[in-house]
Design a protein around this motif. Sequence first.
Motif, PDB file in Angstrom:
ATOM      1  N   VAL A  68     112.963  78.086  63.037  1.00 28.56           N
ATOM      2  CA  VAL A  68     112.252  79.333  62.752  1.00 28.56           C
ATOM      3  C   VAL A  68     113.251  80.460  62.527  1.00 28.56           C
ATOM      4  O   VAL A  68     113.104  81.278  61.620  1.00 28.56           O
ATOM      5  N   LEU A  69     114.299  80.476  63.343  1.00 30.53           N
ATOM      6  CA  LEU A  69     115.337  81.498  63.199  1.00 30.53           C
ATOM      7  C   LEU A  69     116.045  81.358  61.857  1.00 30.53           C
ATOM      8  O   LEU A  69     116.299  82.357  61.183  1.00 30.53           O
ATOM      9  N   LYS A  70     116.341  80.125  61.450  1.00 23.93           N
ATOM     10  CA  LYS A  70     116.994  79.905  60.155  1.00 23.93           C
ATOM     11  C   LYS A  70     116.105  80.378  59.006  1.00 23.93           C
ATOM     12  O   LYS A  70     116.563  81.024  58.075  1.00 23.93           O
ATOM     13  N   VAL A  71     114.825  80.046  59.070  1.00 19.44           N
ATOM     14  CA  VAL A  71     113.884  80.481  58.030  1.00 19.44           C
ATOM     15  C   VAL A  71     113.797  82.003  58.014  1.00 19.44           C
ATOM     16  O   VAL A  71     113.801  82.624  56.948  1.00 19.44           O
ATOM     17  N   HIS A  72     113.740  82.590  59.196  1.00 15.17           N
ATOM     18  CA  HIS A  72     113.674  84.053  59.293  1.00 15.17           C
ATOM     19  C   HIS A  72     114.924  84.689  58.686  1.00 15.17           C
ATOM     20  O   HIS A  72     114.831  85.678  57.946  1.00 15.17           O
ATOM     21  N   GLN A  73     116.088  84.139  58.972  1.00 14.14           N
ATOM     22  CA  GLN A  73     117.329  84.676  58.413  1.00 14.14           C
ATOM     23  C   GLN A  73     117.345  84.526  56.905  1.00 14.14           C
ATOM     24  O   GLN A  73     117.767  85.436  56.184  1.00 14.14           O
ATOM     25  N   ALA A  74     116.893  83.382  56.396  1.00 12.85           N
ATOM     26  CA  ALA A  74     116.845  83.176  54.949  1.00 12.85           C
ATOM     27  C   ALA A  74     115.888  84.175  54.308  1.00 12.85           C
ATOM     28  O   ALA A  74     116.207  84.778  53.267  1.00 12.85           O
ATOM     29  N   ASN A  75     114.722  84.366  54.933  1.00  7.50           N
ATOM     30  CA  ASN A  75     113.753  85.325  54.391  1.00  7.50           C
ATOM     31  C   ASN A  75     114.292  86.741  54.422  1.00  7.50           C
ATOM     32  O   ASN A  75     114.093  87.508  53.486  1.00  7.50           O
ATOM     33  N   SER A  76     114.955  87.099  55.508  1.00  7.36           N
ATOM     34  CA  SER A  76     115.488  88.462  55.592  1.00  7.36           C
ATOM     35  C   SER A  76     116.585  88.671  54.551  1.00  7.36           C
ATOM     36  O   SER A  76     116.696  89.742  53.963  1.00  7.36           O
ATOM     37  N   GLY A  77     117.392  87.638  54.287  1.00  6.20           N
ATOM     38  CA  GLY A  77     118.404  87.739  53.228  1.00  6.20           C
ATOM     39  C   GLY A  77     117.761  87.920  51.867  1.00  6.20           C
ATOM     40  O   GLY A  77     118.221  88.733  51.047  1.00  6.20           O
ATOM     41  N   GLU A  78     116.696  87.171  51.615  1.00  7.31           N
ATOM     42  CA  GLU A  78     115.980  87.284  50.345  1.00  7.31           C
ATOM     43  C   GLU A  78     115.345  88.671  50.204  1.00  7.31           C
ATOM     44  O   GLU A  78     115.406  89.289  49.141  1.00  7.31           O
ATOM     45  N   ILE A  79     114.773  89.154  51.288  1.00  9.16           N
ATOM     46  CA  ILE A  79     114.157  90.486  51.264  1.00  9.16           C
ATOM     47  C   ILE A  79     115.216  91.555  51.005  1.00  9.16           C
ATOM     48  O   ILE A  79     114.991  92.487  50.229  1.00  9.16           O
ATOM     49  N   GLU A  80     116.381  91.414  51.623  1.00  7.55           N
ATOM     50  CA  GLU A  80     117.462  92.378  51.393  1.00  7.55           C
ATOM     51  C   GLU A  80     117.890  92.378  49.938  1.00  7.55           C
ATOM     52  O   GLU A  80     118.104  93.444  49.345  1.00  7.55           O
ATOM     53  N   SER A  81     118.002  91.193  49.332  1.00  5.82           N
ATOM     54  CA  SER A  81     118.400  91.135  47.921  1.00  5.82           C
ATOM     55  C   SER A  81     117.319  91.752  47.033  1.00  5.82           C
ATOM     56  O   SER A  81     117.626  92.454  46.061  1.00  5.82           O
ATOM     57  N   GLN A  82     116.056  91.543  47.372  1.00  4.10           N
ATOM     58  CA  GLN A  82     114.974  92.149  46.594  1.00  4.10           C
ATOM     59  C   GLN A  82     114.989  93.666  46.746  1.00  4.10           C
ATOM     60  O   GLN A  82     114.764  94.393  45.776  1.00  4.10           O
ATOM     61  N   ILE A  83     115.265  94.147  47.948  1.00  2.00           N
ATOM     62  CA  ILE A  83     115.347  95.594  48.164  1.00  2.00           C
ATOM     63  C   ILE A  83     116.491  96.174  47.345  1.00  2.00           C
ATOM     64  O   ILE A  83     116.346  97.235  46.727  1.00  2.00           O
ATOM     65  N   ASP A  84     117.621  95.466  47.316  1.00  2.00           N
ATOM     66  CA  ASP A  84     118.755  95.931  46.511  1.00  2.00           C
ATOM     67  C   ASP A  84     118.379  95.991  45.034  1.00  2.00           C
ATOM     68  O   ASP A  84     118.712  96.970  44.341  1.00  2.00           O
ATOM     69  N   ARG A  85     117.684  94.963  44.548  1.00  2.00           N
ATOM     70  CA  ARG A  85     117.270  94.964  43.133  1.00  2.00           C
ATOM     71  C   ARG A  85     116.290  96.103  42.857  1.00  2.00           C
ATOM     72  O   ARG A  85     116.366  96.758  41.812  1.00  2.00           O
ATOM     73  N   ILE A  86     115.383  96.341  43.786  1.00  2.00           N
ATOM     74  CA  ILE A  86     114.419  97.438  43.612  1.00  2.00           C
ATOM     75  C   ILE A  86     115.146  98.773  43.568  1.00  2.00           C
ATOM     76  O   ILE A  86     114.833  99.643  42.745  1.00  2.00           O
TER      77      ILE A  86
END
Length: 112
Positions: free
Chosen positions: A39-57
């Motif tokens: 769950v922690l690994k999935v959460h970290q992957a999701n947070s990384g993806e969200i950060e990249s999306q925020i950067d693109r936005i």
Amino acid sequence: ELWVSLEEHQDALELIMSKYRKQMLQLLEGRKREDAEPVLKVHQANSGEIESQIDRICEMGEVMRKAVQVDDEQFFKVQEKLAQLELENKELRELLSISKESFEVGREDLPD
């Protein structure tokens, strides 16, 4: 002797039970970590993806902000040119009006 033997047996049983409880607690804690790890690994992957999306936005927002600024500058240039042309048109109409008046006055002065 039976009484002493019973007490020793109970002490041994309590020692065994305390060790059993300790091992069960460690096992449960280990399982919790193991269960939490994916769950922690999935959460970290999701947070990384969200950060990249925020950067693109944010990058897209900056591009849009620059586009708006360029559009505003272009709009003001067009407005300025329009005001200049309107003023020039007004002055040319006044010159035309003066020219027509002088032409009419000149025609009136001519003998028939």
